[in-house]
Scaffold this active site. Structure first.
Site, PDB file in Angstrom:
ATOM      1  N   HIS A   1     -39.148  47.263 -13.578  1.00 38.15           N
ATOM      2  CA  HIS A   1     -38.171  46.992 -14.632  1.00 38.15           C
ATOM      3  C   HIS A   1     -38.849  46.598 -15.950  1.00 38.15           C
ATOM      4  O   HIS A   1     -38.778  47.331 -16.947  1.00 38.15           O
ATOM      5  CB  HIS A   1     -37.230  45.857 -14.199  1.00 38.15           C
ATOM      6  N   ASP A   2     -39.468  45.421 -15.962  1.00 38.20           N
ATOM      7  CA  ASP A   2     -40.045  44.895 -17.201  1.00 38.20           C
ATOM      8  C   ASP A   2     -41.247  45.693 -17.688  1.00 38.20           C
ATOM      9  O   ASP A   2     -41.389  45.941 -18.895  1.00 38.20           O
ATOM     10  CB  ASP A   2     -40.419  43.426 -17.028  1.00 38.20           C
TER      11      ASP A   2
END
Length: 324
Positions: free
Chosen positions: A250-251
Site C-alpha cells: 500500500h504505502d
C-alpha cells in the site's frame, strides 16, 4: 509530475507523514534507498499504532538507516471521534511485536501539523508531501494555513478508493480515510498545486508475493533482513484474505508514484468526496465505473488526480531491488 512516462528530474525532497506500521517502515527504507529521493522530515500520526509507538518506530528505522532528520509528534486521534488502531494488522507496537528496543527519538519542538506548515513556508514549491496515514495532521495544518497545499510541489496520499466500482465489486477498506473522514474532507476541498490519490483500488493488487519475499530474505543486508523480520503479523493478517502469505504494498506504491509517475498507467482528474455508508467512510472520485457522474448531488471540489491502474510488476521489482 509528468504522468504516463518515466521521470528524469532532480532529487525529490520529501516530507513523510506516517502512522509508522509495517508498510510505512518499508516505505521509509525504500525512499532512503532511492538515489532520487531525500527524506527532509518525518511527522508522526496515529493509525497503524498509537502515535507514541509511531514516533518510536520512526526513530528505530532512522537509526537503522543512519538518517538524521527532524521528527515530530503528531495527532493521537481524529478531529472527531476516537481512533481505530490497527494493532490486529501491524502488531501492538506497529512493527510486528518483534521486541525491538525503540527509545523515543529527539523530537522537534513543533507538533507534526505545525512542522508541516513551517517546512512549507521555509521552502515553498520545493518539497513534496507524502501522507501515509490518517489525514489528521494535514487537516490540523490546513486549519493553521488554508493555503498549505499550494506551498508543496505535490501532495501524494495513500488513501482513497478510486471511482465507484463496477456493480457487484467490493473494495478493500479505505482505512486512512475511514480513520478521519473530517480531516480528509478538509484535504480534498483545499486548494493545491497537485494532489494525487493512490488508493486501495490500485494498492490492493500491487503484491509482494512469495518469490519477492524470498528474494528479500536472500539479500541478507541489514535493511532487507529488517524488512522481512517485521512481515509476520502482516502476513498473518493477509493470509486470511487470500490463503497465501503475501501482502499488498500500500504505502510503498504511493512513494513509488511520487518518485516515478510512470508507475501510473491510468488515472482520472476529478472531484473527490468523502462519503460514508453507515459503516465506513471512503474517499471516492465522483465518477461511476463507466465514467459518469454519480446518481446523486456531490460537492464540486478541486480536481484530484486519482490513479485507476499501475504497472505493479515493475514497481514490485524496483521495490525488492531497492531494499536488497
Amino acid at each position: 509530475m509528468s504522468f504516463g512516462q518515466a521521470r528524469v528530474s532532480p532529487v525529490r525532497r520529501v516530507v513523510v507523514d506516517t502512522d509508522t506500521g509495517i508498510d510505512d517502515a518499508h516505505t521509509l527504507l525504500y525512499l532512503a534507498g532511492r538515489p532520487d529521493a531525500e527524506i527532509v522530515a518525518i511527522t508522526s500520526v496515529y493509525g497503524n499504532c498509537v502515535v507514541d509507538d509511531a514516533v518510536r518506530n520512526i526513530g528505530y528505522v532512522t537509526r537503522l538507516l543512519g538518517l538524521d532528520v527532524p521528527i515530530a509528534l503528531g495527532a493521537a486521534g481524529p478531529l472527531e471521534g476516537s481512533p481505530n488502531i490497527a494493532s490486529y494488522v501491524h502488531g501492538k507496537d506497529g512493527l510486528g511485536d518483534r521486541g525491538y528496543l525503540r527509545p523515543v527519538p529527539d523530537l522537534a519542538a513543533e507538533s507534526s501539523a505545525e512542522l508541516l506548515v513551517t517546512l512549507a513556508d521555509e521552502a515553498p514549491g520545493e518539497l513534496d508531501l507524502l501522507a501515509l496515514g490518517p489525514l489528521t495532521n494535514l487537516g490540523l495544518a490546513l486549519r493553521i494555513d488554508p493555503d498549505l497545499l499550494l506551498k508543496y510541489r505535490s501532495v501524494v496520499l495513500m488513501g482513497g478508493s478510486g471511482p465507484y466500482a463496477e456493480p457487484g465489486v467490493l473494495r478493500m477498506i479505505d482505512a486512512n480515510i475511514d480513520n478521519d473522514p473530517a480531516a480528509a474532507r478538509l484535504v480534498f476541498a483545499a486548494p493545491r498545486n497537485e494532489l494525487v490519490s493512490v488508493g486501495v483500488n490500485v494498492t490492493a493488487g500491487t503484491i509482494l508475493d512469495e518469490q519477492a519475499i524470498g528474494a528479500l530474505r536472500a539479500a541478507g543486508t541489514p535493511v532487507a533482513r529488517f524488512a522481512v523480520e517485521i512481515l509476520d503479523s502482516y502476513l498473518d493478517f493477509y493470509q486470511n484474505e487470500w490463503g497465501r502469505r503475501i501482502i499488498p504494498l500500500h504505502d510503498p506504491l504511493a512513494a513509488g508514484v511520487l518518485l516515478d509517475p510512470g508507475y501510473a498507467t491510468g488515472w482520472i482528474d476529478g472531484p473527490v468526496n468523502v462519503v460514508g455508508d453507515g459503516f465506513t467512510s471512503r474517499a471516492r472520485l465522483m465518477r461511476t465505473s463507466d465514467g459518469l457522474p454519480p446518481a446523486f448531488p456531490y460537492e464540486r471540489t478541486p480536481d484530484t488526480r486519482v490513479l485507476t491502474s499501475v504497472d505493479a510488476p515493475r514497481f514490485v521489482q524496483d521495490f525488492v531491488k531497492t531494499l536488497s
